[in-house]
Design a protein around this motif. Structure first.
Motif, mmCIF file in Angstrom:
data_model
loop_
_atom_site.group_PDB
_atom_site.id
_atom_site.type_symbol
_atom_site.label_atom_id
_atom_site.label_comp_id
_atom_site.label_asym_id
_atom_site.label_seq_id
_atom_site.Cartn_x
_atom_site.Cartn_y
_atom_site.Cartn_z
ATOM 1 N N ASP A 65 3.938 -30.592 22.123
ATOM 2 C CA ASP A 65 3.667 -30.536 23.679
ATOM 3 C C ASP A 65 3.061 -29.194 23.916
ATOM 4 O O ASP A 65 2.081 -29.010 24.707
ATOM 5 C CB ASP A 65 4.735 -30.928 24.545
ATOM 6 N N ASP A 69 -0.598 -28.001 25.272
ATOM 7 C CA ASP A 69 -0.794 -27.487 26.405
ATOM 8 C C ASP A 69 -1.652 -25.833 26.071
ATOM 9 O O ASP A 69 -2.920 -25.509 26.737
ATOM 10 C CB ASP A 69 0.453 -26.948 27.076
ATOM 11 N N LYS A 70 -1.107 -25.222 24.978
ATOM 12 C CA LYS A 70 -1.801 -23.735 24.864
ATOM 13 C C LYS A 70 -3.294 -23.911 24.334
ATOM 14 O O LYS A 70 -4.125 -23.309 24.634
ATOM 15 C CB LYS A 70 -1.202 -23.196 23.734
ATOM 16 N N GLU A 73 -5.507 -24.952 27.296
ATOM 17 C CA GLU A 73 -5.434 -23.614 28.375
ATOM 18 C C GLU A 73 -7.150 -22.860 27.898
ATOM 19 O O GLU A 73 -7.452 -22.129 28.701
ATOM 20 C CB GLU A 73 -4.519 -22.864 28.439
ATOM 21 N N ILE A 80 -6.540 -31.176 30.344
ATOM 22 C CA ILE A 80 -4.789 -31.077 30.407
ATOM 23 C C ILE A 80 -4.399 -32.039 29.858
ATOM 24 O O ILE A 80 -4.720 -33.166 29.302
ATOM 25 C CB ILE A 80 -4.409 -31.210 32.056
ATOM 26 N N TYR A 81 -3.200 -31.805 29.394
ATOM 27 C CA TYR A 81 -2.203 -32.686 28.583
ATOM 28 C C TYR A 81 -1.175 -33.317 29.593
ATOM 29 O O TYR A 81 -0.718 -32.581 30.495
ATOM 30 C CB TYR A 81 -1.551 -31.852 27.533
ATOM 31 N N ASN A 83 2.183 -35.542 29.608
ATOM 32 C CA ASN A 83 3.130 -36.099 28.626
ATOM 33 C C ASN A 83 3.686 -37.450 29.194
ATOM 34 O O ASN A 83 3.172 -37.905 30.388
ATOM 35 C CB ASN A 83 4.618 -35.036 28.872
#
Length: 523
Positions: A65, A69-70, A73, A80-81, A83
């Motif tokens: 996760d 995200d990284k 970015e 975007i991720y 969850n």
């Protein structure tokens, strides 16, 4: 179940903002995520090493996760991720419904207190009333302990037709009893209200563009047409966007056949043009679109289509500035990514995407920057670039790209900062809770009052004004109380919302609305 506006809807809204102001499925789906084979192998190998060899046990799913995200970015603020847990809430909001028992509620003194039942919903049909407390869902205790929203929702939501046995305390009769409620589909409204603000002017408020938005809007439009409106205000202030198709369909109601609504262009340079059809139900009446600094994405597409086609008047303050299109791609474990797959352009050819070198909080919250440079108070303070100058389709009026839709008619924030802060507090959940607790003291008395008698009760009795000041102070807030009339109007409107209807509430609030007043002046 529909939670209180201040528990469920703000949750959905905050998720939408944090996830980059949703804009949905315009282009055909495919789930290819570009990366090199060596890059994939490197990441998989590292995770295997950690799983097999690292000295402590590690949840590699959580590492994945963070990694996703990284990676995102480094793209743009709107890729975007999401969850698995958050995706459920976002999906319900954008689908426009969920399965539950149909109540607005909030946690009052560690107990689930019902503010209002949804009209014709399962709870109303079963006999639940405003002011009731839910003590147990089956044998699960819902009072005198800290319960997360996720846990609470899981006890009250379920499958369509499934039943839940509730234990209820009714304060008005001081009795406890059991009630069986059959769960059903509960709509989440994306159109708050459709009503007349004058004899010939209609008003429709859209809070987001979900799957059900066009149908809700069209129903409201036809109702207002039947009431004889000649002009329509479409309010998309604070609307962070949603599905592109919904904005296109609503624009089609106003534009004539073959007028361009929006153009999208993807990585390969392929263009997709969306045109109006001959189906529109309001192609001749006057149109006014209300926007502000939190109007974004699909809302800007609607405003841009109206402005560039010289179809109506945009009223308010410069919009957010999001000109990127996302597509949702499932990752196979209940999570998903929303990846930017195209840019969109208004009919005049404008991209209204603002720069995103600052991908941190500053990108999503420009309020302080706009406050500092004065553009929330003076139209002349809005910075425009001559290199991004365009002309509208029919009249050749000058419009600008590069950072939001600039309104045709500017309406500033109040120059009295204390009054502006007061307005924000009066539109917050604090007022909802205060009014509920006042009603809870003697609900039988309030339920006997007519609208006029209720107004007299609130305005002629200093008790409510004084009690509200104490309530705000206990919450640790500072507030300007100099405009007593305005504060009492907001309190009265919330009493009306909880006792009567959303429409009756809006009829009161809109009388105080600076942008609505400006439109009525333009008439």
């Amino acid at each position: 179940m529909s939670s209180s506006r201040k528990i469920f809807f703000p949750l959905a809204l905050s998720i939408a903002v944090a996830f980059g102001l949703l804009l949905g499925n315009k282009l055909s789906r495919n789930n290819d995520v570009a990366s090199t084979v060596s890059g994939k192998n490197k990441l998989n190998r590292l995770l295997d090493f950690i799983d097999r060899e690292y000295v402590d046990d590690v949840n590699t799913d959580s590492i994945v996760d963070i990694t996703v995200d990284k990676i995102l970015e480094n793209l743009d603020p709107h890729s975007i991720y999401i969850n698995k847990k958050d995706l459920v809430a976002v999906s319900e909001s954008m689908n426009g419904n969920f399965v539950g028992i149909g109540v607005n509620f909030y946690m009052y003194k560690d107990t689930v207190a019902i503010i209002k039942t949804i009209k014709d919903g399962p709870s109303e049909k079963a006999g639940l009333k405003a002011g009731d407390r839910i003590l147990f869902a089956e044998n699960f205790q819902l009072f005198d302990k800290k319960i997360s929203n996720d846990t609470l929702f899981s006890k009250l939501k379920g499958e369509v037709g499934s039943e839940v046995n509730l234990t209820i305390f009714r304060k008005s009769t001081n009795k406890k009893f059991k009630l069986k409620v059959k769960r059903d589909v509960i709509p989440i409204k994306s159109v708050d209200v459709a009503l007349k603000v004058s004899d010939e002017v209609g008003y429709i408020k859209i809070n987001r563009f979900a799957e059900t938005t066009y149908n809700e809007f069209h129903k409201g439009l036809l109702k207002l047409k039947a009431q004889g409106i000649k002009s329509l205000i479409v309010d998309v202030r604070g609307n962070g966007g949603g599905y592109l198709e919904m904005a296109e369909k609503i624009a089609d109601e106003f534009l004539k056949d073959k007028e361009l609504i929006v153009k999208t262009k993807n990585k390969k340079g392929n263009e997709d043009l969306s045109f109006a059809t001959e189906e529109g139900d309001f192609e001749s009446g006057k149109i006014y679109v209300l926007i502000d600094e939190n109007t974004a994405s699909a809302s800007e597409i609607l405003a841009g289509a109206i402005q560039d086609n010289d179809r109506g008047t945009i009223v308010g303050r410069r919009s957010f500035g999001k000109g990127l299109v996302q597509r949702e791609m499932p990752l196979g474990d209940g999570s998903a990514v929303r990846l930017t797959v195209a840019r969109y352009y208004t009919p005049s050819g404008r991209s209204i995407q603002k720069p995103f070198e600052d991908k941190a909080d500053g990108y999503f919250n420009e309020f302080e920057k706009r406050f500092a440079n004065g553009e929330l108070y003076e139209a002349d303070s809005i910075k425009v670039a001559d290199s991004l100058k365009y002309k509208t389709i029919k009249k050749g009026r000058i419009v600008y790209g590069g950072g939001g839709i600039i309104p045709d008619v500017f309406v500033p924030l109040s120059s009295n900062h204390g009054e502006e802060a007061t307005t924000m507090i009066m539109q917050s959940g604090l007022v909802d809770y205060f009014v509920f607790e006042e009603l809870d003291k003697n609900r039988a008395f309030f339920e006997k009052l007519s609208l006029e008698n209720l107004k007299t009760e609130i305005f002629a009795n200093d008790k409510y004004f004084n009690d509200f000041q104490n309530y705000v102070a206990q919450g640790g807030f500072l507030m300007d109380y100099s405009n007593k009339e305005k504060i009492l109007t907001y309190l009265y409107a919330e009493f009306v919302r909880q006792l009567f209807s959303d429409e009756a509430h809006y009829k009161i609030i809109l009388q105080e609305d600076a942008m609505v007043k400006k439109v009525l002046e333009l008439k």
